[in-house]
Design an enzyme around this catalytic site. Structure first.
Site, PDB file in Angstrom:
ATOM      1  N   GLU A  23      39.088  47.779  29.711  1.00 26.92           N
ATOM      2  CA  GLU A  23      40.286  47.631  30.541  1.00 26.92           C
ATOM      3  C   GLU A  23      40.419  46.173  30.954  1.00 26.92           C
ATOM      4  OE1 GLU A  23      40.631  50.375  33.831  1.00 26.92           O
ATOM      5  OE2 GLU A  23      41.638  48.878  35.091  1.00 26.92           O
TER       6      GLU A  23
ATOM      7  N   GLU B 112      46.565  42.822  39.715  1.00 24.53           N
ATOM      8  CA  GLU B 112      46.633  43.939  40.661  1.00 24.53           C
ATOM      9  C   GLU B 112      46.851  43.362  42.048  1.00 24.53           C
ATOM     10  OE1 GLU B 112      43.903  47.571  39.656  1.00 24.53           O
ATOM     11  OE2 GLU B 112      42.729  45.753  39.334  1.00 24.53           O
TER      12      GLU B 112
END
Length: 363
Positions: free
Chosen positions: A144, A149
């Site tokens: 990932e 974020e």
């Protein structure tokens, strides 16, 4: 009487010029290989899939992701993802999660999006990637890459974004750093990007690098495969916690574009794994640096490698590498947070090759 401060500034400017000009001369040549400009009147479903469900998504999230145009839509050249407070599917919030899995996926490149982010306690927005192999090997073995974020709320949450890599090495492992902006990311659009090749992943905000990870180790082999793109806004979950009385709804994540570039030299050759023909020690970047910098080197044959850092008096202060290495390209991070400002040297000794270069720590 010599003005020591003036001399110091002149030296620093001199070394800055030495580091900047070579870097610009050998800048990568990027070729745009795919772009989503959101110029239509609806989401292109040949590229994007709206995921649906309210199962917590592995993080105890509180939203239900829908395929409704009230939660994700395209208008005036912008994709908007909307998180709302409403009862739906036995959940108290709705939002959207869009992915390009099995439709658009990439191995290496400069991957970026221009986004205006939401804000507030319990709001978790993301621009990220998962390995195409996830349906076969699961997570985290698929790998990932979190390009961006944001965990809203608090004194600095709406000004902070995170870049993280996740992989499997006898269990979940991760590496990440954050970038603190001077103002809230909800105030304007910003460009969030990575530059990813077979050697490393680098994270950027508005073209300013703030993190890097070396991915040449066999334990990080996930990052040598294809990845697809995801855009979403979560509500609540293990990391951000739940919204509170200060959280305003609806919250919107607006995406101006998503673009993928690849190095022309890489895409124009059939051999993506060209091996070095000579020993080489690269100039560290950035230089000057504070507090970390990256040093690269090339090995045309298997060699015992010694890479050490010395202060201006020639005293050894750090050992970065001291082991046998296979032929190939390598990068090493040097963290000088415990050292004082000044000039330092790093020396590579490998297979009879010896080279020393200079770097500047400027806090």
């Amino acid at each position: 009487m010599v003005n020591k401060k003036l001399v110091g500034r002149i030296c620093i400017l001199f070394f800055i010029s030495l580091s900047i000009f070579p870097f610009n001369m050998f800048a990568q040549s990027w070729k745009l290989v795919w772009a989503e400009e959101f110029n239509g009147t609806q989401l292109d479903e040949t590229v994007w899939t709206r995921e649906t469900g309210g199962n917590g998504w592995g993080n105890n999230e509180l939203e239900y992701y829908t395929d409704r145009t009230t939660n994700s839509f395209v208008n005036n050249g912008v994709l908007t993802i909307v998180a709302q407070r409403e009862s739906f599917g036995e959940r108290d919030y709705t939002s959207a999660r869009l992915k390009t899995q099995s439709k658009k996926f990439f191995k290496y490149g400069k991957i970026e999006a221009k986004i205006k982010l939401p804000y507030g306690k319990g709001i978790w927005s993301a621009f990220w990637m998962l390995g195409e192999s996830i349906s076969l090997v699961g997570w985290p073995a698929s790998g990932e890459i979190d390009i961006m974020e944001l965990i809203g709320g608090g004194s600095s949450g709406d000004r902070t974004v995170y870049g993280t890599a996740h992989w499997d090495d006898n269990g979940h492992k991760s590496f990440g750093l954050n970038y603190l902006n001077s103002t809230n990311f909800s105030n304007d659009f910003h460009v969030f990007s990575i530059i990813w090749d077979s050697l490393s992943i680098k994270w950027f905000v508005d073209d300013q690098q703030y993190s890097i990870i070396n991915i040449t180790s066999d334990t990080l082999s996930e990052f040598q495969n294809n990845f697809f793109i995801i855009l979403n806004v979560a509500v609540g979950g293990n990391w951000p916690g739940s919204p509170d009385t200060t959280t305003v709804f609806p919250q919107k994540m607006e995406v101006d574009y998503v673009r993928v570039y690849q190095n022309e030299k890489i895409t124009s050759t059939k051999n993506e794994n060209l091996l070095p023909k000579d020993f080489n020690l690269g100039q560290n970047y950035p230089n000057p640096f504070n507090p970390t910098t990256t040093i690269s080197y090339k090995l045309p044959q298997q060699s015992f490698v010694s890479l050490k850092v010395y202060d201006i008096l020639g005293r050894e202060i750090a050992v970065l590498v001291n082991e046998e290495k296979s032929l190939g390209y390598y990068t090493v991070n040097f963290n000088a947070s415990e050292f004082a400002n000044g000039i330092y040297f790093y020396r590579l000794v490998a297979g009879g090759f010896v080279e020393t270069k200079r770097m500047v720590l400027l806090k």
